[in-house]
Design a protein around this motif. Sequence first.
Motif, PDB file in Angstrom:
ATOM      1  N   VAL A 222       0.885  -1.320  -0.205  1.00  0.00           N
ATOM      2  CA  VAL A 222      -0.023   0.000  -0.102  1.00  0.00           C
ATOM      3  C   VAL A 222       0.835   1.403  -0.117  1.00  0.00           C
ATOM      4  O   VAL A 222       0.535   2.224  -0.965  1.00  0.00           O
ATOM      5  CB  VAL A 222      -1.052   0.127   1.232  1.00  0.00           C
ATOM      6  N   PHE A 223       1.813   1.198   0.661  1.00  0.00           N
ATOM      7  CA  PHE A 223       2.633   2.598   0.865  1.00  0.00           C
ATOM      8  C   PHE A 223       3.965   2.672   0.282  1.00  0.00           C
ATOM      9  O   PHE A 223       4.235   3.460  -0.243  1.00  0.00           O
ATOM     10  CB  PHE A 223       2.859   2.749   2.507  1.00  0.00           C
ATOM     11  N   HIS A 224       4.613   1.306   0.019  1.00  0.00           N
ATOM     12  CA  HIS A 224       5.772   1.450  -0.875  1.00  0.00           C
ATOM     13  C   HIS A 224       7.028   2.289  -0.294  1.00  0.00           C
ATOM     14  O   HIS A 224       8.076   2.530  -1.328  1.00  0.00           O
ATOM     15  CB  HIS A 224       5.478   1.597  -2.256  1.00  0.00           C
ATOM     16  N   GLU A 225       7.052   2.829   0.687  1.00  0.00           N
ATOM     17  CA  GLU A 225       8.062   3.982   0.837  1.00  0.00           C
ATOM     18  C   GLU A 225       8.300   3.959   2.441  1.00  0.00           C
ATOM     19  O   GLU A 225       7.447   3.502   3.195  1.00  0.00           O
ATOM     20  CB  GLU A 225       7.672   5.244   0.474  1.00  0.00           C
ATOM     21  N   ARG A 226       9.549   4.289   2.710  1.00  0.00           N
ATOM     22  CA  ARG A 226       9.880   4.756   4.092  1.00  0.00           C
ATOM     23  C   ARG A 226       9.363   5.796   4.504  1.00  0.00           C
ATOM     24  O   ARG A 226       9.103   6.851   4.168  1.00  0.00           O
ATOM     25  CB  ARG A 226      11.630   4.764   4.208  1.00  0.00           C
ATOM     26  N   LEU A 227       8.874   5.817   5.936  1.00  0.00           N
ATOM     27  CA  LEU A 227       8.158   6.819   6.289  1.00  0.00           C
ATOM     28  C   LEU A 227       8.978   7.457   7.647  1.00  0.00           C
ATOM     29  O   LEU A 227       9.180   6.877   8.460  1.00  0.00           O
ATOM     30  CB  LEU A 227       6.630   6.565   7.043  1.00  0.00           C
ATOM     31  N   ALA A 228       9.266   9.012   7.407  1.00  0.00           N
ATOM     32  CA  ALA A 228      10.088   9.411   8.519  1.00  0.00           C
ATOM     33  C   ALA A 228       9.345   9.213  10.026  1.00  0.00           C
ATOM     34  O   ALA A 228      10.312   9.449  10.841  1.00  0.00           O
ATOM     35  CB  ALA A 228      10.320  10.903   8.250  1.00  0.00           C
TER      36      ALA A 228
END
Length: 698
Positions: A222-228
């Motif tokens: 769903v998000f496919h990315e690293r979140l800070a």
Amino acid sequence: MPRGLGLLLLLLVVFSCTSGVAYQRGPVIPTTGLELGPSERAEEQRRSLRHVFYRNNEMPPTPSPRELRRLEHNLAEAPPVEVRELHDLFGNDVELLAFATRDTDADGVLDYRISEYRGKFFEGDLDLDNDGIRNVYDSAPYDRDVGGVDTNGDGVPDKPGSFADRDGDGIPDHLDWSRRKGDQLAEIQAALFRDYDVILVERSARFTPELVHAIDDTLRLVFHERLATLRTIAVEDQLLISPDLGDNGFMLAQTQTLTVYTKSLEGAPPLVLLGLLVHEVDHAWQLAQDFDETNLLAENKKMHFPPGNFTSSLERFGWEVDENTLGEGYYHRLYWPHFYATSPRYLYRGSAANEWAVWFESVQRESGPEFLRNSPAVTWGMVGPYSLTSPWEWHADQLMASLYNRLDRGLSEHPNQSYRSSVGTLLRARMLQVVQAQWSRYDYRNAVGTSIDRELGRRFELSPNEIELLVERYMLPLVDLPMLSEALALESEALGVAKLSDALATSWDELSERANDPQRLRPDLHALVRAGMGAWHMSNANVGAGGNAEEPGAEAESEAEAEADAEADATTPGEPEADEADSSIDEAPQSPATAIGPAASGPAPDQSPLTRSGRTSRGAGRVGGIMQGEPQPGDDLLAGAGDAEFEDGGAEIRGEGSERGSSGVRRAVDPVVSLFEQLRLAVPQPVEPVEPGQPDGG
């Protein structure tokens, strides 16, 4: 009695009778339950310190005489309202008062955040001993000389030999699952740590395999990315020190931690866990739009969240700042309340959250349990009352609805019309049933065709292969005997058969295990996506090769964890740029006041003054209430939703010109069709009469 301690107790008594600044707590309130007595509460408060970072972390050091003198001074200088609040929470327990107000490294960030409801302790300062290692990764969070060395500044020990790491995967042994859980779960923990800088941490509860898989699918698909804003995903039994079954999760950007609460999720199927994780991780995504990763100290101290990139991105959907609430709220000087909510408040279509709450109550009184489907909530795309408490909850509830509707669509678009009207309809009804069993005041169908639904579908895109895999993993396990019995009853009625065969039970026993295989025998997700095939097309040998068939059972896992815990006890002391979207708000009246009709009761929202004295909480993970309501199997689950996308007939929806073609969704539902067909064979078939002169069976 020491003179300083006597003075401290006297101050507490005096201040408890002194009026101060008015303070109204936010709406995160415990459910009705047994009220703990002072001594029992103190024990629970101390117990919360035993897992504030991870299971069986050491207790904070006992306050020194110097710290108690400083506490005495701070209490004398603090606003009386804060002293009174602390007295209400901790009584005359000087040690707990010292813990609640402590700043070990004197960096201006208090060690803990305190629940305003019965005084549970939560992490405050990310590195309270200031040794460069985050508390979660620190085997001795209160000792700056122990815990490892961080060479790249990310708060994780990485210098070989400076911390305990038997397998060399970079995860300190006190967090590492490699010795306590099956290989598959340990691999997922390590992969999330490696790919997303997220560590899975057990506190007062255990991760289940289903919850771990749901986290992995949420981040990867769903998000496919690293979140800070997301560095830790923890699991606890409940949010508060009380019988609290209303909270499923809580996201706190200041500590970059998402916590999931297991008591309120007992018995929840994987589909519910997936929706919850999408909702909660979306809070991390939202908060990351305005998060300054280069100044973690400021973010760690933050109490207020002024309008920013995320809230501005929702203006075109009807959300706006209430200009009368833009002033900064109260700053606590003595302690930090965990659930402190901030100004400003927000209006949706010109009305405040409390006004929308009154509107929903009126609609529910008029329309009954199906109020979300028998009111303008459908045409306005409202998925439930909780979604209108803030822009953050609205966006998270809408994203969860977007996911559920795409899975629903994966079944509803099956090319076989006979299948759509029987097994497909029943399975979609089962999906709605289990979601509303967890959140009864939530209906994802209302979001279909709205502008936010279209934007979320573009921003958080799922490929046909990914939808297929999610259908297999989260919807096929919903197949149960009552559902299949109903399908078989319909089939037997059509065949004119009055009674099902006794072989049905045997067939079910053989096939029900297969229906749950995608969750237990979990193949390599990305390999399947690249190959364009689903888990049901793999042989058992291939599944085993993925490392899943060897996963130990729950009993073995529990024994391994207990052994590891015993050993630990013995050795451990004490919005990016958005895709193009509709520029206008969905057409609808601008106030809830005009939608109910003459039978509505309560003041019209556009005529009611705004209530400005309270504070609004967000991020508590309450995605609706707990009620009952079951769909009828024959219902058209998407009827009346005004789905413009279906009417447009675009290639993206219908699968034309894509890999999906006519087989993408078919593969996802073939197992259910096969299951149904195999069970149908157990139904006695009508025997055709033999014509005279013809051989038997001719």
